[in-house]
Design a protein around this motif. Structure first.
Motif, PDB file in Angstrom:
ATOM      1  N   GLU A  24       0.812  -1.219   0.000  1.00 27.46           N
ATOM      2  CA  GLU A  24       0.000   0.000   0.000  1.00 27.46           C
ATOM      3  C   GLU A  24       0.843   1.266   0.000  1.00 27.46           C
ATOM      4  O   GLU A  24       0.332   2.360  -0.255  1.00 27.46           O
ATOM      5  CB  GLU A  24      -0.934   0.005   1.222  1.00 27.46           C
TER       6      GLU A  24
ATOM      7  N   ARG B  28       3.360   7.845  -4.431  1.00 20.98           N
ATOM      8  CA  ARG B  28       1.934   8.021  -4.233  1.00 20.98           C
ATOM      9  C   ARG B  28       1.646   9.513  -4.143  1.00 20.98           C
ATOM     10  O   ARG B  28       2.450  10.286  -3.624  1.00 20.98           O
ATOM     11  CB  ARG B  28       1.496   7.358  -2.918  1.00 20.98           C
TER      12      ARG B  28
ATOM     13  N   SER C 269       3.157   2.018  -2.133  1.00 26.80           N
ATOM     14  CA  SER C 269       3.611   2.340  -3.484  1.00 26.80           C
ATOM     15  C   SER C 269       2.493   2.900  -4.336  1.00 26.80           C
ATOM     16  O   SER C 269       1.304   2.726  -4.051  1.00 26.80           O
ATOM     17  CB  SER C 269       4.193   1.088  -4.151  1.00 26.80           C
ATOM     18  N   ASP C 270       2.879   3.569  -5.412  1.00 30.04           N
ATOM     19  CA  ASP C 270       1.916   4.064  -6.388  1.00 30.04           C
ATOM     20  C   ASP C 270       1.173   2.879  -7.010  1.00 30.04           C
ATOM     21  O   ASP C 270       1.787   1.843  -7.304  1.00 30.04           O
ATOM     22  CB  ASP C 270       2.655   4.845  -7.474  1.00 30.04           C
TER      23      ASP C 270
END
Length: 429
Positions: free
Chosen positions: A322, A373, A324-325
């Motif tokens: 979660e 993100r 990361s992009d």
């Protein structure tokens, strides 16, 4: 160089480079072995086509270059830039502290290390020491890599810190001071005494030092397939190593190629050996001048140049996906990473990305893209800092890592090899 051999060479290079100063010393040793000639800023430079040269900047920055057969004003400079420093701890002046006979050293955090990873490990120190001479402007200088398990930062036991596994704040002035020995309460361990004995100089002649702690654990290959590189200071000695080996292995003689190892990136690059200085600008001017380029031709050379700002990148983490992009998910051993940011904390734009994508496509080198993100503020590197000093188009790339800024980081064998291949092909275009 073959893939596995390159990975083992990298591990040895890092093991032998426990400080920024030894990163430069070991880089110099490789360059000397490959026939490069050392230059000095205090002397006149006489360069020639086909020549191979290097210069160090204040012992911890280094620039190596080869002069190509094509006129530099037309071909430009092909530059791969990285840095020699890594996060950790520096030893303060007058560092000795005796608490109930426990002798500890006063240290200062350098950059942004993951402090918890430094506990309960065998540590030692490395750096440079200055000793009195007859000339105040030219003290004697010694480089030291103390090859002994000397320090440890002991954890507080769980019985006296029951919440430790729930997360705890670490105070860098209180919690991370290394233990070195036990003596009588009235006796202090003397770092200068140890230095004097090791360097075979008089203790009262030692004037100052630049010393950092380092972990004594050697690097290794690991994983079910031996596919991972586990060692400290991958950020950013892996990038320096990839650029260096690409330069010394380059058989193409047309382009003028430059490898830069700045220092102090982890603390903002504000030093004469950092990217936020005229260092590269001045060196390129001296190269152009020695090759008889006019001012106008030098400006043309800069306009035709391209720089790869090479610093470690983030892999997606299997335990924290979660973070990361959602559509750009680089991972270890899937290729070098192009780093992009809307706020220009990386210098990559559409043009520079297309350059690297084309090289990667032509030579079947896997490539990935990293962006943060949108609700996370990411880091930066030397790319935009360097561009504020010298107007050269370029890109930010790096090999994906896990545990970045830990005392021990994790990278990929394939990634280092493909980074080496990418820079090698860049030097030839």
């Amino acid at each position: 160089m073959e893939k596995l051999k390159l990975a083992k060479h990298l591990i040895n290079f890092i093991d032998e480079s426990p400080s920024n100063y030894f990163a430069c010393i070991n880089t110099k040793n490789i360059l000397n072995d490959k026939g490069f000639i050392e230059l000095f800023e205090t002397e006149e430079w006489k360069l020639k086509k086909g020549g191979k040269y290097f210069v160090t900047i204040n012992d911890s920055g280094i620039i190596a270059f080869t002069i190509g057969s094509e006129k530099i004003s037309k071909s430009g400079y092909k530059i791969a830039a990285s840095h020699t420093d890594s996060p950790g701890f520096l030893i303060k002046p007058s560092p000795e502290i005796n608490r109930k006979g426990f002798n500890i050293l006063n240290t200062e955090v350098y950059g942004g290390p993951i402090l918890s990873t430094w506990f309960d490990r065998s540590l030692s120190f490395s750096g440079r020491v200055f000793v009195e001479s007859d000339n105040a402007l030219k003290p004697k200088k010694y480089f030291i890599k103390y090859d002994k398990d000397l320090f440890i930062i002991p954890s507080l036991c769980i019985h006296q810190n029951r919440g430790v596994n729930d997360g705890m704040a670490i105070n860098a002035q209180k919690d991370t001071l290394p233990l070195v020995t036990i003596t009588d309460e009235n006796e202090k361990f003397s770092l200068k005494k140890l230095l004097a004995k090791q360097l075979k100089v008089k203790e009262d002649k030692i004037l100052s030092y630049d010393l950092n702690l380092y972990s004594r654990e050697k690097g290794c290959l690991l994983g079910a397939k031996g596919e991972f590189i586990s060692v400290g200071r991958l950020d950013n000695l892996a990038a320096l190593h990839a650029g260096l080996m690409s330069l010394v292995d380059n058989k193409d003689k047309r382009n003028t190629c430059v490898v830069v190892g700045y220092d102090n990136e982890e603390i903002g690059s504000n030093s004469i050996q950092g990217a936020d200085s005229p260092t590269l600008k001045n060196i390129l001017e001296r190269i152009s001048n020695a090759m008889k380029l006019s001012f106008e031709e030098h400006q043309q050379a800069l306009a035709n140049s391209f720089v790869i700002s090479n610093d470690a990148a983030h892999s997606i983490h299997p335990n924290y996906l979660e973070k990361s992009d959602p559509t750009n998910e680089p991972k270890i051993n899937a290729g070098p990473v192009i780093k992009m940011a809307a706020n220009k904390s990386y210098i990559t734009d559409g043009y520079s990305k297309s350059v690297i994508e084309k090289i990667a496509k032509d030579f079947k080198i896997p490539i990935q893209t990293f962006v943060n993100r949108s609700d996370v503020r990411g880091g930066s590197t030397i790319g935009p800092i360097q561009q504020s000093q010298i107007r050269i188009l370029g890109i930010d790339i790096g090999s994906p890592l896990l545990s970045m800024h830990s005392v021990r980081e994790l990278g990929g064998v394939d990634d280092h090899y493909n980074l080496y291949r990418l820079i090698s092909e860049f030097f030839k275009i």
